[in-house]
Enzyme design. Structure first.
Site, PDB file in Angstrom:
ATOM      1  N   LYS A  47      40.568  31.996  40.001  1.00 45.67           N
ATOM      2  CA  LYS A  47      39.403  31.731  39.146  1.00 45.67           C
ATOM      3  C   LYS A  47      39.514  30.344  38.509  1.00 45.67           C
ATOM      4  CE  LYS A  47      38.809  36.644  38.295  1.00 45.67           C
ATOM      5  NZ  LYS A  47      39.059  37.793  37.411  1.00 45.67           N
ATOM      6  N   GLN A  91      41.487  39.076  31.500  1.00 46.15           N
ATOM      7  CA  GLN A  91      41.900  39.670  32.773  1.00 46.15           C
ATOM      8  C   GLN A  91      42.424  41.089  32.558  1.00 46.15           C
ATOM      9  OE1 GLN A  91      41.520  38.158  35.885  1.00 46.15           O
ATOM     10  NE2 GLN A  91      42.123  40.137  36.684  1.00 46.15           N
ATOM     11  N   ASP A 114      31.891  38.127  32.242  1.00 42.64           N
ATOM     12  CA  ASP A 114      32.239  39.187  33.198  1.00 42.64           C
ATOM     13  C   ASP A 114      31.190  40.299  33.177  1.00 42.64           C
ATOM     14  OD1 ASP A 114      34.458  38.801  34.821  1.00 42.64           O
ATOM     15  OD2 ASP A 114      35.893  39.347  33.247  1.00 42.64           O
TER      16      ASP A 114
END
Ligand code: NAD
Length: 283
Positions: A47, A91, A114
């Site tokens: 990412k 994460q 997200d």
């Protein structure tokens, strides 16, 4: 036909790069990793590299495994107020002593690129367009659109009901909106006769996390098959679909790796860019 998510993601990267290049201060994405989970580290590196490619600044916060939940929540709150930060990515999974729900709920929904915050998930269900659609469902929709695979009026069967893939994907694809309008069935660990349902799918999407879960006899001739699953096995990434045998009978299929994964990362970048645009258009 192989649906080349990796190639489609590259096009999206190029478009984003062009859009971001003229900016004096490009968008910023805060990336939080707690602990040293090797898979998480790989995902984070991917990412961050993707951010670098398109010119998004990434601010990496690597915290030790022993970090108390309170400390992580404080960091999230500080980033919520940081004007340099357009998106915040935490994460998952987090260490056992940290409740991921508390952390996700601490995010400012306007920076939750997200799309995991209940406000953003609610907006997907309500069909409101001012939230963030979770990256994997959005990436799957974009991939289907790229290949002109219209799901309108089609039977889409999704295997898996997680809050980040199966459930929001079902809500997204059944919306009365362009690229959607599907008739959606969700099957899960307690569904009886899964095969009977998957065999009815015009588009079958597998997100269960069990390698080769979808066998050829579970797929209708001429179906489109999207494999979300990623399991690490003897150094390789394995999908949820028995690719070798399923490929022969379907019209289109995504590979693992190189299918849904790169699209998910591309949508993270796109959501970060969207967040930047929203905050700069209102000021
Ligand atoms: P999860 O573990 O949260 O959910 C798995 C789902 O599968 C559950 O809803 C469960 O009901 C269902 N399931 C489990 N066993 C089943 C069975 N025997 N029959 C039918 N359904 C069953 O998983 P998740 O977070 O949605 O991830 C699923 C997979 O997708 C994992 O392999 C994950 O690594 C992968 N993933 C990939 C991407 C990507 O970008 N490609 C993104 C997110 C997740």
């Amino acid at each position: 036909m192989i649906l080349q998510g990796k190639e489609v993601a590259k096009h999206i990267h190029t478009e984003l790069k062009e859009a971001i290049r003229p900016l004096k201060k490009p968008p910023g994405l805060a990336v939080i990793l707690v602990g040293d989970n090797p898979s998480s580290q790989t995902y984070i590196n991917m990412k961050r590299r993707a951010c670098e490619k398109v010119g998004i600044r990434s601010f990496f916060h690597h915290l030790p495994d022993s970090t108390p939940e309170k400390e992580l929540l404080e960091l999230v709150k500080a980033l919520n107020f940081d004007a340099e930060v357009d998106g915040i990515l935490v994460q998952l999974p987090l260490p056992d002593h940290i409740d991921p729900v508390n952390v996700i709920e601490a995010l400012d929904p306007k920076k939750d690129v997200d799309g995991f915050h209940p406000v953003n998930l609610g907006k997907v269900i309500a069909g409101l367009e001012d939230g963030f659609i979770p990256c994997t469902p959005l990436g799957i929709k974009k991939l289907l659109e790229h290949y002109s695979i219209d799901v309108a009026g089609k039977h889409v069967v999704i295997a898996g009901r997680s809050a980040i893939v199966g459930k929001p994907l079902a809500a997204l694809l059944m919306q009365n909106a362009p690229g959607c309008n599907a008739t959606v069935t969700v099957v899960h660990s307690r569904t009886q006769n899964i095969k009977e349902l998957t065999r009815q799918a015009d588009v079958l999407i597998a997100a269960v996390g069990i390698p080769k879960f979808i066998k050829a006899d579970m797929v209708k001739e001429g179906a489109v098959v999207i494999d979300v699953g990623i399991t690490r096995k003897e150094g390789h990434l394995v999908g949820d679909v028995d690719f070798e045998n399923v490929e022969k009978k379907c019209k289109a299929i995504t590979p693992v790796p190189g299918g849904v994964g790169p699209m998910t990362v591309a949508m993270l970048l796109q959501n970060t860019w969207l967040s930047y645009q929203r905050s700069h258009s209102s000021s």
